[in-house]
Design a protein around this motif. Structure first.
Motif, PDB file in Angstrom:
ATOM      1  N   SER A 116      32.786 -19.802  14.872  1.00 36.85           N
ATOM      2  CA  SER A 116      31.781 -18.746  14.950  1.00 36.85           C
ATOM      3  C   SER A 116      30.641 -19.129  15.884  1.00 36.85           C
ATOM      4  O   SER A 116      30.189 -18.312  16.707  1.00 36.85           O
ATOM      5  CB  SER A 116      31.229 -18.440  13.549  1.00 36.85           C
ATOM      6  OG  SER A 116      32.243 -17.933  12.711  1.00 36.85           O
ATOM      7  N   VAL A 117      30.168 -20.370  15.771  1.00 39.53           N
ATOM      8  CA  VAL A 117      29.103 -20.822  16.668  1.00 39.53           C
ATOM      9  C   VAL A 117      29.617 -20.891  18.102  1.00 39.53           C
ATOM     10  O   VAL A 117      28.910 -20.516  19.052  1.00 39.53           O
ATOM     11  CB  VAL A 117      28.559 -22.191  16.215  1.00 39.53           C
ATOM     12  CG1 VAL A 117      27.527 -22.717  17.206  1.00 39.53           C
ATOM     13  CG2 VAL A 117      27.932 -22.085  14.831  1.00 39.53           C
ATOM     14  N   GLY A 118      30.861 -21.352  18.258  1.00 37.56           N
ATOM     15  CA  GLY A 118      31.454 -21.351  19.593  1.00 37.56           C
ATOM     16  C   GLY A 118      31.568 -19.950  20.165  1.00 37.56           C
ATOM     17  O   GLY A 118      31.334 -19.730  21.360  1.00 37.56           O
ATOM     18  N   LEU A 157      27.024 -16.718   9.395  1.00 36.99           N
ATOM     19  CA  LEU A 157      27.380 -18.114   9.215  1.00 36.99           C
ATOM     20  C   LEU A 157      27.399 -18.505   7.745  1.00 36.99           C
ATOM     21  O   LEU A 157      28.286 -19.242   7.305  1.00 36.99           O
ATOM     22  CB  LEU A 157      26.409 -19.002   9.999  1.00 36.99           C
ATOM     23  CG  LEU A 157      26.430 -18.815  11.515  1.00 36.99           C
ATOM     24  CD1 LEU A 157      25.377 -19.689  12.179  1.00 36.99           C
ATOM     25  CD2 LEU A 157      27.806 -19.103  12.091  1.00 36.99           C
ATOM     26  N   THR A 158      26.424 -18.027   6.966  1.00 37.61           N
ATOM     27  CA  THR A 158      26.383 -18.413   5.559  1.00 37.61           C
ATOM     28  C   THR A 158      27.436 -17.697   4.720  1.00 37.61           C
ATOM     29  O   THR A 158      27.910 -18.239   3.724  1.00 37.61           O
ATOM     30  CB  THR A 158      24.996 -18.155   4.950  1.00 37.61           C
ATOM     31  OG1 THR A 158      24.655 -16.772   5.107  1.00 37.61           O
ATOM     32  CG2 THR A 158      23.936 -19.007   5.621  1.00 37.61           C
ATOM     33  N   PHE A 159      27.812 -16.491   5.123  1.00 37.60           N
ATOM     34  CA  PHE A 159      28.859 -15.770   4.409  1.00 37.60           C
ATOM     35  C   PHE A 159      30.256 -16.150   4.898  1.00 37.60           C
ATOM     36  O   PHE A 159      31.232 -15.897   4.210  1.00 37.60           O
ATOM     37  CB  PHE A 159      28.683 -14.265   4.548  1.00 37.60           C
ATOM     38  CG  PHE A 159      27.639 -13.683   3.640  1.00 37.60           C
ATOM     39  CD1 PHE A 159      27.813 -13.646   2.271  1.00 37.60           C
ATOM     40  CD2 PHE A 159      26.469 -13.161   4.161  1.00 37.60           C
ATOM     41  CE1 PHE A 159      26.848 -13.116   1.436  1.00 37.60           C
ATOM     42  CE2 PHE A 159      25.496 -12.629   3.330  1.00 37.60           C
ATOM     43  CZ  PHE A 159      25.684 -12.601   1.970  1.00 37.60           C
ATOM     44  N   GLY A 160      30.342 -16.730   6.113  1.00 33.65           N
ATOM     45  CA  GLY A 160      31.655 -17.014   6.680  1.00 33.65           C
ATOM     46  C   GLY A 160      32.321 -15.743   7.170  1.00 33.65           C
ATOM     47  O   GLY A 160      33.525 -15.544   6.971  1.00 33.65           O
ATOM     48  N   GLN A 161      31.549 -14.891   7.849  1.00 34.18           N
ATOM     49  CA  GLN A 161      32.061 -13.602   8.313  1.00 34.18           C
ATOM     50  C   GLN A 161      32.787 -13.739   9.641  1.00 34.18           C
ATOM     51  O   GLN A 161      32.717 -14.761  10.313  1.00 34.18           O
ATOM     52  CB  GLN A 161      30.900 -12.608   8.440  1.00 34.18           C
ATOM     53  CG  GLN A 161      30.779 -11.649   7.276  1.00 34.18           C
ATOM     54  CD  GLN A 161      31.813 -10.526   7.360  1.00 34.18           C
ATOM     55  OE1 GLN A 161      32.348 -10.229   8.420  1.00 34.18           O
ATOM     56  NE2 GLN A 161      32.099  -9.914   6.229  1.00 34.18           N
ATOM     57  N   ILE A 162      33.479 -12.674  10.046  1.00 33.92           N
ATOM     58  CA  ILE A 162      34.333 -12.689  11.227  1.00 33.92           C
ATOM     59  C   ILE A 162      33.704 -11.983  12.426  1.00 33.92           C
ATOM     60  O   ILE A 162      34.274 -11.954  13.516  1.00 33.92           O
ATOM     61  CB  ILE A 162      35.693 -12.034  10.889  1.00 33.92           C
ATOM     62  CG1 ILE A 162      36.755 -12.425  11.914  1.00 33.92           C
ATOM     63  CG2 ILE A 162      35.539 -10.509  10.769  1.00 33.92           C
ATOM     64  CD1 ILE A 162      38.144 -11.960  11.553  1.00 33.92           C
ATOM     65  N   ASN A 163      32.496 -11.430  12.255  1.00 32.49           N
ATOM     66  CA  ASN A 163      31.935 -10.543  13.272  1.00 32.49           C
ATOM     67  C   ASN A 163      31.669 -11.219  14.612  1.00 32.49           C
ATOM     68  O   ASN A 163      31.829 -10.589  15.667  1.00 32.49           O
ATOM     69  CB  ASN A 163      30.636  -9.926  12.745  1.00 32.49           C
ATOM     70  CG  ASN A 163      30.873  -9.086  11.517  1.00 32.49           C
ATOM     71  OD1 ASN A 163      31.628  -8.136  11.533  1.00 32.49           O
ATOM     72  ND2 ASN A 163      30.238  -9.455  10.412  1.00 32.49           N
ATOM     73  N   LEU A 164      31.242 -12.471  14.617  1.00 35.96           N
ATOM     74  CA  LEU A 164      30.969 -13.151  15.885  1.00 35.96           C
ATOM     75  C   LEU A 164      32.236 -13.320  16.707  1.00 35.96           C
ATOM     76  O   LEU A 164      32.219 -13.176  17.934  1.00 35.96           O
ATOM     77  CB  LEU A 164      30.330 -14.515  15.609  1.00 35.96           C
ATOM     78  CG  LEU A 164      28.900 -14.474  15.048  1.00 35.96           C
ATOM     79  CD1 LEU A 164      28.483 -15.852  14.551  1.00 35.96           C
ATOM     80  CD2 LEU A 164      27.916 -13.969  16.093  1.00 35.96           C
TER      81      LEU A 164
END
Length: 426
Positions: A116-118, A157-164
Motif C-alpha cells: 500500500s505504501v509502495g 493503512l490502519t484498516f488494511g484497505q485496498i484503495n491505494l
C-alpha cells in the motif's frame, strides 16, 4: 563483436538500474519502515488486534474471503469470526485473497502495508510524470510520508484497505492511455470493487472509446472468471448482494461521505431510491464531464481526479478511507493554485466530519452547522467542482491542443508550478 556489444548494453543497463534504485532509496526506506511497524503491531496485537484503532480489520475480512474460497464454502452470508465483517466485494476479488489465507496474519499485514505504501509512492511518481514534473526520490519519500497525515491514507493503512492499490492501477491507465493494453487495469479494478466503472464513462467522454471498450472487456472477463471458479457465490452476489447498499454498514454513519449518506442524514432516514438517483446521477455526470474536459485539455491527473470524485459521490457508500484520491487531486491542484491545494489538503488532514457527534444514529440529530462539518468531504468536492468550472470558463472552454513534445501544458491554462518550486510541499 557481438559479445562486446552485449557486455556494453548490460553494463549500461546495470548503471541505469543502479541510479534508479539510488534515487528511490528514500522511498524504499519508507516502505520497509511502514511494513516493519505494521508487522510488529500485528504480531503484538494478534489476540486483541481489534483494540487498536483500525485494527487491520479489512485485511482480516479479505483473508476470510480467501479462506472461504479455498474451503469451497459460500462467499457471502457468513462473517469473519475475528472482525464480524462480511466479505462484500465481487467474487473475482476473493480469488487473489486466497493465498493470503495461507500466511500468518502478521506477515500478511506487513506485506499488505508495504504494498500500500509502495502504491502511494507509485501514485506520486505517476502524477509527477503525467504532469511533466519529474519528482526526485527524496521528494517522493517526503510526499509519501507527508500523505500519511491525510485521514483517508492513514485509515487505509490502519484498516488494511485496498484503495491505494486500486488507485495506482486506475491512474496508470488514465494517465497513459496510449499504451497497447491501457484500459485493462481499469477493468480489473472494477472487477475488484465495481465503482471504478465510472472511469469507463470518463474515457468515453474524453474520446478514448477503444480504451473504454478494453476496460469493459477486462471487467467482463473478471465476471466470467468469478462464475467459472465460484459459480454459487457469483450468482448470489450478482442476483442479490449487488443492490443491498446497507450490507457494508449503516449508511447514515458520518464516515459515509457520499450523496446517499448525506441525504440519509438530512432526511433522518434512508432516502427513496428515486430521490437518490435524481440527485446523485446528474451531479456525478456533471463532475465526470468536467473531468473529461480537463483531461482533454492536458491535465489527465485532475481529470482522473474528477472521475474519482464522481465515483465517490455516486456510490451509495463511500467511507472516508475511500477518499484516497485526495492525494493526486491535491498534487494536481498544486500546479494550478497553491492555495487551492493547501485548502483541499487541510480538509482531509482535519477530517471535520467527526467533529459533530457521530455513531449510534446521533447523525440524525445534527443541526445546520453540524451537517456542514459532517459532510465536509462531499462539500469540498462540490467546491472544487465549482472552482474548476470557473477556472475553465476564465481561460476558455474550447478543445485545447495536444501536448507538445516537451509536455508543456495547453496555452489556454496558466503555467504550472513544480512540486519543489516553492518552500514546503502540499
Amino acid at each position: 563483436m557481438a559479445y562486446r556489444y552485449l557486455l556494453l548494453v548490460a553494463r549500461h543497463d546495470a548503471v541505469r538500474i543502479g541510479r534508479t534504485l539510488k534515487g528511490l532509496g528514500p522511498v524504499l526506506a519508507v516502505v520497509v519502515a511502514a511494513a516493519a511497524v505494521a508487522g510488529a503491531v500485528a504480531w503484538a496485537e494478534v489476540p486483541a488486534r481489534l483494540s487498536l484503532h483500525g485494527g487491520f480489520v479489512d485485511i482480516s475480512a479479505y483473508r476470510y474471503g480467501g479462506r472461504l474460497v479455498l474451503d469451497g464454502l459460500p462467499l457471502y452470508g457468513s462473517r469473519d469470526p475475528a472482525t464480524n465483517l462480511r466479505f462484500t466485494y465481487p467474487p473475482f476479488a476473493a480469488l487473489p485473497m486466497a493465498p493470503l489465507a495461507l500466511l500468518p496474519f502478521w506477515l500478511v499485514t506487513a506485506l499488505w502495508t508495504a504494498a500500500s505504501v509502495g502504491a502511494l509512492a507509485g501514485v506520486i511518481l505517476v502524477v509527477g510524470r503525467a504532469l511533466r514534473r519529474p519528482v526526485p526520490g527524496w521528494l517522493v519519500a517526503l510526499l509519501t510520508a507527508g500523505a500519511f497525515a491525510l485521514e483517508p491514507v492513514w485509515q487505509n493503512l490502519t484498516f488494511g484497505q485496498i484503495n491505494l492499490l486500486l488507485m495506482l492501477a486506475v491512474l496508470v491507465d488514465l494517465t497513459y492511455p496510449e499504451r497497447r493494453w491501457s484500459g485493462v487495469l481499469v477493468g480489473i479494478a472494477a472487477g475488484v470493487k465495481l465503482t471504478p466503472l465510472v472511469f469507463v464513462v470518463l474515457l468515453v467522454l474524453a474520446g478514448r472509446r477503444t480504451t473504454a471498450g478494453r476496460a469493459l472487456l477486462a471487467f467482463a472477463g473478471t465476471v466470467a472468471i468469478g462464475f467459472a471458479t465460484i459459480p454459487g457465490s457469483a450468482r448470489t452476489y450478482w442476483a442479490d448482494n449487488l443492490v443491498k447498499a446497507g450490507r457494508v454498514g449503516p449508511p447514515e454513519l458520518a464516515h459515509n461521505q457520499s450523496v446517499f449518506g448525506t441525504l440519509t442524514r438530512l432526511l433522518d432516514g434512508v432516502p427513496p431510491t428515486l430521490l437518490w438517483l435524481a440527485v446523485a446521477g446528474p451531479l456525478a455526470l456533471a463532475i465526470v464531464a468536467l473531468g473529461a474536459v480537463w483531461w482533454r485539455r492536458g491535465d489527465r491527473v485532475l481529470g482522473a481526479g474528477f472521475g474519482a470524485l464522481a465515483m465517490l459521490l455516486a456510490s451509495p457508500v463511500s467511507w472516508s478511507h475511500h477518499w484516497v484520491w485526495a492525494v493526486p487531486v491535491g498534487l494536481a491542484l498544486w500546479t494550478h493554485s497553491r492555495w487551492a491545494s493547501l485548502l483541499w489538503t487541510a480538509v482531509f488532514v482535519a477530517r471535520p466530519f467527526v467533529w459533530p457527534p457521530w455513531g449510534d444514529r446521533r447523525e440524525y440529530g445534527w443541526g445546520p452547522i453540524e451537517h456542514v462539518l459532517g459532510n465536509a468531504y462531499l462539500i469540498a468536492a462540490l467546491v472544487l467542482y465549482l472552482w474548476a468550472a470557473v477556472r475553465l470558463r476564465a481561460h476558455g472552454t474550447g478543445p485545447a491542443p495536444g501536448r507538445s513534445r516537451r509536455g508543456s501544458p495547453p496555452r489556454s491554462l496558466p503555467a504550472r508550478r513544480d512540486f519543489g518550486a516553492v518552500r514546503g510541499t502540499p
